[in-house]
Design an enzyme around this catalytic site. Structure first.
Site, PDB file in Angstrom:
ATOM      1  N   GLY A  59       0.834  -1.201   0.000  1.00 26.34           N
ATOM      2  CA  GLY A  59       0.000   0.000   0.000  1.00 26.34           C
ATOM      3  C   GLY A  59       0.863   1.244   0.000  1.00 26.34           C
ATOM      4  O   GLY A  59       2.063   1.172   0.294  1.00 26.34           O
ATOM      5  N   CYS A  86       5.460  -5.951   1.562  1.00 22.29           N
ATOM      6  CA  CYS A  86       5.835  -4.544   1.424  1.00 22.29           C
ATOM      7  C   CYS A  86       5.229  -3.713   2.568  1.00 22.29           C
ATOM      8  O   CYS A  86       5.627  -3.878   3.706  1.00 22.29           O
ATOM      9  CB  CYS A  86       5.433  -4.044   0.039  1.00 22.29           C
ATOM     10  SG  CYS A  86       6.240  -2.507  -0.364  1.00 22.29           S
ATOM     11  N   TYR A  87       4.233  -2.881   2.304  1.00 20.62           N
ATOM     12  CA  TYR A  87       3.605  -2.160   3.418  1.00 20.62           C
ATOM     13  C   TYR A  87       3.097  -3.158   4.458  1.00 20.62           C
ATOM     14  O   TYR A  87       3.159  -2.899   5.665  1.00 20.62           O
ATOM     15  CB  TYR A  87       2.440  -1.297   2.908  1.00 20.62           C
ATOM     16  CG  TYR A  87       1.748  -0.550   4.030  1.00 20.62           C
ATOM     17  CD1 TYR A  87       2.258   0.647   4.505  1.00 20.62           C
ATOM     18  CD2 TYR A  87       0.592  -1.061   4.632  1.00 20.62           C
ATOM     19  CE1 TYR A  87       1.650   1.319   5.560  1.00 20.62           C
ATOM     20  CE2 TYR A  87      -0.032  -0.398   5.677  1.00 20.62           C
ATOM     21  CZ  TYR A  87       0.500   0.791   6.141  1.00 20.62           C
ATOM     22  OH  TYR A  87      -0.097   1.445   7.181  1.00 20.62           O
ATOM     23  N   HIS A 177       7.500  -7.550  -3.882  1.00 20.26           N
ATOM     24  CA  HIS A 177       6.167  -7.975  -4.339  1.00 20.26           C
ATOM     25  C   HIS A 177       6.258  -9.313  -5.077  1.00 20.26           C
ATOM     26  O   HIS A 177       6.566  -9.340  -6.266  1.00 20.26           O
ATOM     27  CB  HIS A 177       5.566  -6.915  -5.269  1.00 20.26           C
ATOM     28  CG  HIS A 177       5.124  -5.695  -4.545  1.00 20.26           C
ATOM     29  ND1 HIS A 177       3.862  -5.549  -4.023  1.00 20.26           N
ATOM     30  CD2 HIS A 177       5.786  -4.562  -4.219  1.00 20.26           C
ATOM     31  CE1 HIS A 177       3.751  -4.385  -3.423  1.00 20.26           C
ATOM     32  NE2 HIS A 177       4.910  -3.759  -3.519  1.00 20.26           N
ATOM     33  N   GLU A 179       3.892 -11.090  -6.100  1.00 20.97           N
ATOM     34  CA  GLU A 179       2.746 -11.322  -6.998  1.00 20.97           C
ATOM     35  C   GLU A 179       2.967 -10.799  -8.406  1.00 20.97           C
ATOM     36  O   GLU A 179       2.217 -11.134  -9.316  1.00 20.97           O
ATOM     37  CB  GLU A 179       1.467 -10.692  -6.418  1.00 20.97           C
ATOM     38  CG  GLU A 179       1.502  -9.187  -6.221  1.00 20.97           C
ATOM     39  CD  GLU A 179       2.178  -8.773  -4.921  1.00 20.97           C
ATOM     40  OE1 GLU A 179       2.866  -9.605  -4.309  1.00 20.97           O
ATOM     41  OE2 GLU A 179       2.049  -7.601  -4.534  1.00 20.97           O
ATOM     42  N   ASP A 234     -19.393 -12.931 -20.511  1.00 22.01           N
ATOM     43  CA  ASP A 234     -19.895 -12.912 -19.127  1.00 22.01           C
ATOM     44  C   ASP A 234     -21.396 -13.210 -19.065  1.00 22.01           C
ATOM     45  O   ASP A 234     -21.832 -14.073 -18.303  1.00 22.01           O
ATOM     46  CB  ASP A 234     -19.615 -11.564 -18.458  1.00 22.01           C
ATOM     47  CG  ASP A 234     -18.155 -11.194 -18.543  1.00 22.01           C
ATOM     48  OD1 ASP A 234     -17.330 -12.099 -18.781  1.00 22.01           O
ATOM     49  OD2 ASP A 234     -17.827 -10.006 -18.393  1.00 22.01           O
ATOM     50  N   LYS A 376     -12.003 -12.800 -15.070  1.00 19.42           N
ATOM     51  CA  LYS A 376     -12.380 -13.047 -16.469  1.00 19.42           C
ATOM     52  C   LYS A 376     -11.923 -14.424 -16.986  1.00 19.42           C
ATOM     53  O   LYS A 376     -12.687 -15.159 -17.595  1.00 19.42           O
ATOM     54  CB  LYS A 376     -11.768 -11.948 -17.338  1.00 19.42           C
ATOM     55  CG  LYS A 376     -12.206 -11.966 -18.768  1.00 19.42           C
ATOM     56  CD  LYS A 376     -13.500 -11.236 -18.904  1.00 19.42           C
ATOM     57  CE  LYS A 376     -13.988 -11.171 -20.326  1.00 19.42           C
ATOM     58  NZ  LYS A 376     -15.262 -10.456 -20.377  1.00 19.42           N
TER      59      LYS A 376
END
Ligand code: XMP
Length: 520
Positions: A59, A86-87, A177, A179, A234, A376
């Protein structure tokens, strides 16, 4: 909070731009997780949610600022593994007795390399085969003293506490990070974390399908449901899933606003009415939309006119169904995540998006949204699971206002006809060259300009068009697709030869930003 029988992982969001990627990585591991903004995560929330593990996202805030975002202290008493990123690392250290310092001179953005400490921990299983691991850093502040009970298991030149852990409590905290794409082995770190937290990866599409069907039946009972079907992935997947759950209690409404592509209406009607045997209302309202748009060239007015008429028409046809109490929508997970806004200000409206928001209240309908938990690509997987043909599942997105926003300036029937033909040739070219699946979205825009040309021995004075093809992961940013010159030349020749009314073809090489994908 969603009711589910799966083990759940809670991601507490502190406002990182990439929190959704954490959820992606976990879903790829067949782990069920939910992202919740830190403001909503109270002690009570934790005891209701019962996470099997918790992740603190990154963040933009500084834990040294007053009123900086925090998780409730009770999270550390749950007795479950926690991973701070991180944060998330800084807040963990700060709350557990470590020290965080302002990042003067030690801020680190971009690529960095982590080297291991002597002792290797399970969190880093499969790491350091090359002695050091590339990671992605993006931090201003940094941890200067770790909390009691923690030890260091990896360092980078500017982050002496790149990987830290309190193994007794299964608390892990990393400065980088894992991710993002630029931490190439990041997925392994998540895999190790969920494995040591005891997840058994039971979040599969087959299981999801069964559970979704059960939940739809429970929610709807014997009531009637209407579903706005656009032919997009969708709404199609939502319709097929709901139909499987409640059969003919579902009626789909397909609004043809005259702004569809070549053959599109027939394709949707054939697929859902004939193939799936679904009750389907085909609302042919072309005249209504096209006459309302006549003479209008302002993009926002065009969008708003279409949006307003769409709601009126949908409402009219839906009320023909009689006694429906639910409206089905193909809302996806990225649409429902409450993002954490630190600026607090409203963002600028770039385009008025076409949607049917507000309709449920107006019509007194409750919502059925069976895709609310999916990304998605998971919707596509569910579509495959439900037997939708690959040609439907892999379709490029098509905007609600349809060809209207690919026809800058005034819309005429003549221009729409030309546009449909040119678009069909272009897409055919892309398919013939095997490029369709590499491209996020491709289409032709017909330009509000005529140009002079020469064909045979005669002068022509016809429309110019622009080809658009972009790569993207989510439509938020995009780059133009690098077609070969041969492909572009061949496509231009085909369009000019096969489509009467176009005598000039250009290729749009604008990325987003600064452009947008559509022309209006
Ligand atoms: P832009 O043009 O804003 O488009 O870069 C991003 C993505 O959104 C689609 N789009 C829409 N989809 N209703 C929709 O359902 C709309 O009003 C709308 N406007 C743009 C666009 O096709 C692209 O995929």
């Amino acid at each position: 909070m969603t009711q589910t029988s799966h083990d759940r992982l809670l991601i507490i969001d502190f406002g990182s731009q990439v929190t959704q990627l954490i959820a992606r990585r976990l879903r790829e591991l067949n782990v069920y997780c939910e992202i919740h903004p830190y403001q909503n995560v109270t002690a009570r929330f934790l005891s209701d949610f019962k996470p099997k593990a918790v992740i603190f996202s990154g963040g933009p805030a500084s834990v040294l600022d007053q009123a900086s975002p925090r998780p409730p202290a009770e999270v550390f008493d749950l007795g479950v593994p926690i991973l701070g990123i991180c944060y998330g690392q800084q807040v963990m250290m700060h709350m557990l007795g470590g020290t965080v310092q302002r990042g003067e001179g030690t801020a680190e953005f971009g690529r960095a390399y982590v080297t291991p400490a002597q002792e290797r921990i399970d969190l880093l299983y499969g790491w350091f085969e090359a002695e050091r691991e590339q990671v992605w850093m993006s931090h201003g502040d940094h941890v200067s003293a770790i909390a009691p009970g923690f030890a260091v298991y990896g360092t980078s030149p500017n982050a002496p506490f790149a990987v830290t852990a309190d193994l007794d409590r299964s608390f892990f905290a990393v400065q980088f990070h894992p991710e993002v794409h630029h931490t190439p082995n990041g997925a392994k770190l998540y895999e190790n974390f969920v494995r040591l937290a005891g997840f058994d990866g039971d979040w599969t599409m087959g299981a999801y399908r069964e559970e979704a069907i059960r939940k739809i039946r429970e929610q709807v009972g014997d009531a009637k449901v209407i579903c706005g079907l656009s032919g997009g992935v969708d709404s199609s997947v939502a319709a097929v899933l709901i139909h499987e759950a409640i059969g003919d209690q579902l009626t789909c409404v397909f609004v043809d606003h005259g702004l569809l592509r070549q053959g599109e209406a027939e394709e949707v009607v054939t697929m859902f009415r004939d193939h799936y045997n679904m009750p389907l209302i085909h609302a042919d309202e072309q005249e209504l939309f096209l006459s309302a748009l006549e003479g209008e060239s302002d993009p926002e007015t065009k969008r708003k006119t279409i949006g307003r008429l769409f709601i009126d028409v949908f409402q009219k046809h839906a009320s023909e169904v009689g006694g429906a109490s639910f409206l089905a929508q193909g809302t996806l997970y990225p649409d429902v995540i409450e993002s954490v806004s630190f600026s607090g200000g409203p963002s600028v409206t770039i385009k008025s998006h076409h949607n049917v928001g507000g309709l449920p209240e107006k019509m007194g309908l409750k919502l059925v949204e069976p895709l609310r938990e999916l990304f998605k690509d998971e919707v596509r997987e569910l579509g495959r699971e439900l037997g939708l043909p690959p040609s439907f599942i892999g379709r490029h997105p098509f905007p609600g206002p349809g060809l209207a926003i690919r026809c800058p300036g005034e819309i005429t029937r003549e221009k729409l006809d030309i546009l449909r033909k040119a678009d069909a040739v272009y897409i055919d070219q892309i398919r013939r060259h095997g490029l369709y699946d590499e491209i996020w979205q491709a289409f032709v825009a017909i330009l509000p300009v005529r140009t002079v040309g020469v064909m045979g021995d005669g002068r022509t004075y016809d429309f110019a068009c622009a080809l658009r093809a972009v790569t993207s992961v989510d439509g938020m940013t995009a780059d133009y697709y690098p077609f070969s010159h041969e492909f572009l030349g061949e496509t231009a020749t085909r369009i000019i030869n096969e489509v009467k009314g176009i005598n000039r073809v250009t290729y749009d090489i604008t990325s987003k930003p600064p452009g947008t994908i559509e022309w209006e």
